[in-house]
Design an enzyme around this catalytic site. Sequence first.
Site: not given
Length: 328
Positions: A137, A140-141
């Site tokens: 992701c 997300c990261d």
Amino acid sequence: MATHTTRMLIIGSGPAGLSAAIYGARAGMEPIVVQGLQPGGQLTITTDVENYPGFRDVIQGPWLMQEMQAQAEHVGTRMMWDTIVDVDIASGSPFRAVGDSGDEYIGDTLVIATGAQAKWLGVPGEQELSGKGVSACATCDGFFYRGKKVAVIGGGNTAVEEALYLTNHSEDVTLIHRRDELRAEKILQDRLFAHPRITVIWNKAVDRFIGDPASGGLTGLALRDTVTGEMSEFATEGAFVAIGHAPSTELFKGKLETDESGYLVVEAGTPKTAVPGVFACGDVMDHTYRQAVTAAGTGCMAALDAERFLASLDFARNQQKKEAAASA
């Protein structure tokens, strides 16, 4: 074997399911959450979370889910350690589900929050280095790799979108694809090829993720040429596997409508499925955003719509009772 009844039965215990539970419990529906095989959802395998509203500092995914569960229980949710293996939707409300334990769960409304799972390559080093240089992701990261050299693995819309997103954090993004052409939409391909920070490597498959989970994490990728079979190494500090997601909808096949990718179909802008009283929220119906905060939002929507459905259901039942009494 036992039978558990509730006004709102929730299958799944990630951000969507627990948010639905919090709102449902506050509305007096005494929801039951059947947690499933992965209590807490995908966030329980996510370490640093820096984009969930309300927290200045980095928080841990498992901790966030523990707090959500504690809040849901505090306001009146019953958490059940079980996995649903069968569900009767066709008969309408009340809906009946059977757990792996043999217990039966009966709900006047049904909220489906079973989520989705990222597809992985299944090669050596992938799981060992997950969260230590390997991710599924970018949104997300990606922030954790600002200024670093990163790679995206895949060739569809997801991969191209992740590569484009990562240019917000990195000046050196490489897309690695096992074929000689992308499957992504043309407009996305045009943006990708025109971007000065993105390089594409064709006809290469990842055979292994290289690095030491105990010290430093990912350092590179072992690549196999899909045409010649020749092996090579590619140095990178971050690798994002972007070969799609698989929604957890096996339980509902033939019972609820799904799209071509297997996601549950809902009425636009709502969590309502085609079956009155059945709602879907979170990643099981969202193939676009797939974020904890959007999942929580749709969980809230599902609970509010479930409350409205129950109000209509109660009114109809009361009318029937009055008519029956009047004709007696």
